[in-house]
Motif scaffolding. Structure first.
Motif, mmCIF file in Angstrom:
data_model
loop_
_atom_site.group_PDB
_atom_site.id
_atom_site.type_symbol
_atom_site.label_atom_id
_atom_site.label_comp_id
_atom_site.label_asym_id
_atom_site.label_seq_id
_atom_site.Cartn_x
_atom_site.Cartn_y
_atom_site.Cartn_z
ATOM 1 N N UNK A 172 0.836 -1.204 0.000
ATOM 2 C CA UNK A 172 0.000 0.000 0.000
ATOM 3 C C UNK A 172 0.866 1.248 0.000
ATOM 4 N N UNK A 173 0.369 2.337 -0.560
ATOM 5 C CA UNK A 173 1.106 3.599 -0.465
ATOM 6 C C UNK A 173 1.202 4.068 0.991
ATOM 7 N N UNK A 174 2.159 4.941 1.241
ATOM 8 C CA UNK A 174 2.245 5.548 2.567
ATOM 9 C C UNK A 174 1.115 6.552 2.742
ATOM 10 N N UNK A 175 0.789 6.852 3.989
ATOM 11 C CA UNK A 175 -0.303 7.789 4.252
ATOM 12 C C UNK A 175 0.098 9.199 3.814
ATOM 13 N N UNK A 176 -0.836 9.968 3.253
ATOM 14 C CA UNK A 176 -0.542 11.368 2.936
ATOM 15 C C UNK A 176 -0.188 12.130 4.214
ATOM 16 N N UNK A 216 -17.182 26.247 0.427
ATOM 17 C CA UNK A 216 -16.037 25.561 -0.163
ATOM 18 C C UNK A 216 -14.854 25.587 0.787
ATOM 19 N N UNK A 217 -13.980 24.593 0.645
ATOM 20 C CA UNK A 217 -12.733 24.550 1.397
ATOM 21 C C UNK A 217 -11.605 24.175 0.447
ATOM 22 N N UNK A 218 -10.413 24.596 0.799
ATOM 23 C CA UNK A 218 -9.216 24.211 0.062
ATOM 24 C C UNK A 218 -8.406 23.250 0.924
ATOM 25 N N UNK A 219 -8.034 22.111 0.363
ATOM 26 C CA UNK A 219 -7.261 21.101 1.071
ATOM 27 C C UNK A 219 -5.929 20.877 0.365
ATOM 28 N N UNK A 220 -4.907 20.547 1.135
ATOM 29 C CA UNK A 220 -3.606 20.203 0.560
ATOM 30 C C UNK A 220 -2.943 19.153 1.441
ATOM 31 N N UNK A 221 -1.968 18.431 0.888
ATOM 32 C CA UNK A 221 -1.263 17.390 1.619
ATOM 33 C C UNK A 221 0.055 17.106 0.892
ATOM 34 N N UNK A 222 0.948 16.422 1.560
ATOM 35 C CA UNK A 222 2.198 16.005 0.932
ATOM 36 C C UNK A 222 2.005 14.651 0.271
ATOM 37 N N UNK A 223 2.702 14.455 -0.844
ATOM 38 C CA UNK A 223 2.494 13.256 -1.651
ATOM 39 C C UNK A 223 2.858 11.988 -0.893
ATOM 40 N N UNK A 224 2.088 10.941 -1.149
ATOM 41 C CA UNK A 224 2.396 9.614 -0.613
ATOM 42 C C UNK A 224 3.473 8.958 -1.472
ATOM 43 N N UNK A 225 4.133 7.962 -0.904
ATOM 44 C CA UNK A 225 5.133 7.183 -1.634
ATOM 45 C C UNK A 225 4.589 5.780 -1.886
ATOM 46 N N UNK A 226 4.930 5.229 -3.041
ATOM 47 C CA UNK A 226 4.513 3.873 -3.379
ATOM 48 C C UNK A 226 5.556 3.273 -4.311
ATOM 49 N N UNK A 230 -4.362 7.556 -0.186
ATOM 50 C CA UNK A 230 -3.724 7.316 -1.478
ATOM 51 C C UNK A 230 -4.101 5.928 -1.995
ATOM 52 N N UNK A 231 -4.189 5.799 -3.314
ATOM 53 C CA UNK A 231 -4.541 4.530 -3.958
ATOM 54 C C UNK A 231 -3.540 4.265 -5.086
ATOM 55 N N UNK A 232 -3.073 3.021 -5.206
ATOM 56 C CA UNK A 232 -2.173 2.714 -6.312
ATOM 57 C C UNK A 232 -2.925 1.973 -7.409
ATOM 58 N N UNK A 233 -2.208 1.584 -8.478
ATOM 59 C CA UNK A 233 -2.858 0.992 -9.647
ATOM 60 C C UNK A 233 -3.485 -0.360 -9.340
ATOM 61 N N UNK A 234 -3.004 -1.030 -8.297
ATOM 62 C CA UNK A 234 -3.572 -2.322 -7.908
ATOM 63 C C UNK A 234 -4.709 -2.175 -6.904
ATOM 64 N N UNK A 235 -5.163 -0.947 -6.680
ATOM 65 C CA UNK A 235 -6.248 -0.636 -5.738
ATOM 66 C C UNK A 235 -5.857 -0.852 -4.284
ATOM 67 N N UNK A 236 -4.552 -0.859 -3.983
ATOM 68 C CA UNK A 236 -4.110 -0.855 -2.593
ATOM 69 C C UNK A 236 -4.318 0.540 -2.021
ATOM 70 N N UNK A 237 -4.901 0.615 -0.828
ATOM 71 C CA UNK A 237 -5.194 1.896 -0.188
ATOM 72 C C UNK A 237 -4.239 2.151 0.965
ATOM 73 N N UNK A 238 -3.802 3.401 1.087
ATOM 74 C CA UNK A 238 -2.983 3.801 2.225
ATOM 75 C C UNK A 238 -3.858 4.003 3.459
ATOM 76 N N UNK A 239 -3.259 4.063 4.645
ATOM 77 C CA UNK A 239 -4.010 4.570 5.796
ATOM 78 C C UNK A 239 -4.411 6.024 5.546
#
Length: 327
Positions: free
Chosen positions: A132-136, A148-158, A201-210
């Motif tokens: 699974x990817x790492x958590x954002x 409306x709200x604006x959200x941001x986060x740091x990229x996950x790693x996979x 985060x979700x990868x191409x195999x549909x693995x989900x991060x925490x």
């Protein structure tokens, strides 16, 4: 109360103003609805693409929009209610380029012209990918007006790459954005309402991060909930096999998006949740549930909907029923 479709848009793209979808207007002028605008497509995994678009307003004098038809190339792949402006197209092939268009059909049966075509390529599926990817990380947010709200986060790693990010509110997925995005604007919210957003985060195999850490925001203003409550709510009882049940009927609240869940209260306490297993019914909804075997028992009942933004709407009017009074 004017409602704006629930959308997530990249921060780097200017927000499009979305026309109000009022149901009034002049008499039918015989014209087909216009083409949907603002269409986008982004791969959600190796086998799915998320397509979204702006609603087609009713301001042309014709009937309301009944449904949107989504096409992959020349083939129609799905149809969604006119209140819905996004869909996940599934069962696609990995490493494949797809072209999507959307057409609106009004309640008179007329089909409008196609939207502009948009393209999305599904990523490759790597065999035996169970990582699974790492958590954002470092999620942040701020309100942008009262809806409306604006959200941001740091990229996950996979190890194979992140395909998309799911945006959740109160634990309910409300949208997704592409794996290359680390910021978005969520619109279609309610004034004076507290929200709890998380990102996965979700990868191409549909693995989900925490899920990443929660971002808690409250939109300014006030909202008494009346505009989000089910209307024309009725309740009666019937007897079958020596037991009594209550029969409920109501019109869903007029919101942009699909409502799939209701909470029913009996005598001031949460009694049951109603979750549609497939597509929810269009128009008036109905549901029955067990009350007991005692005749002459009085009960109070009401319900509310989980809205497309993940929050609970206002309660319907409360009705009182007595077992055996009408069946």
């Amino acid at each position: 109360m004017r409602r704006v479709p629930l959308r997530c848009l990249p921060v780097c793209v200017a927000l499009l103003s979305v026309a109000s979808c009022g149901r009034g207007g002049a008499a039918d002028d015989g014209r087909a609805p216009g083409a949907p605008t603002g269409i986008t497509a982004a791969a959600g995994s190796a086998t799915s693409v998320h397509v979204m678009w702006n609603d087609v307003p009713d301001g042309r004098g014709g009937p309301a929009i009944r449904a949107y038809e989504v096409y992959r190339g020349p083939a129609k792949v799905t149809e969604v209610p006119g209140s819905q402006h996004m869909v996940d197209v599934v069962r696609l092939r990995p490493s494949t380029l797809y072209v999507f268009t959307v057409r609106a059909r009004d309640t008179g049966g007329r089909l409008g012209p196609p939207s502009r075509a948009v393209r999305a390529r599904t990523p490759a599926r790597v065999a035996a990918d169970r990582t699974s990817p790492t958590r954002p990380s470092r999620p942040a947010g701020r309100t942008v007006g009262d809806r409306a709200v604006q959200l941001s986060w740091s990229a996950s790693r996979d190890d194979r790459g992140v395909s998309s990010y799911d945006i959740l509110q109160g634990g309910v997925k409300i949208h997704s954005v592409g794996g290359g995005q680390t910021a978005t604007v969520v619109t279609g919210l309610r004034p004076g309402t507290g929200y709890v957003f998380t990102v996965r985060a979700r990868d191409a195999a549909d693995n989900l991060s925490p899920a990443g850490a929660a971002v808690r925001l409250t939109t300014p203003g006030t909202d008494d909930g009346r505009g989000t409550a089910p209307t024309d709510f009725t309740a009666t009882t019937h007897r079958s096999a020596g037991a009594y049940s209550v029969d409920l009927s109501w019109d869903p609240p007029d919101v942009d998006g699909v409502i799939t869940e209701y909470l029913i209260q009996l005598d001031g306490r949460d009694a049951t949740s109603l979750v549609w297993g497939g597509d929810p019914p269009r128009g008036r909804a109905h549901h029955s549930f067990y009350l007991g075997r005692e005749a002459g028992a009085e009960h109070r009942v009401r319900l509310r909907a989980r809205l497309p933004d993940g929050t609970w709407g206002g309660f319907s009017a409360e009705r009182t029923v007595t077992t055996g009074a009408n069946g």
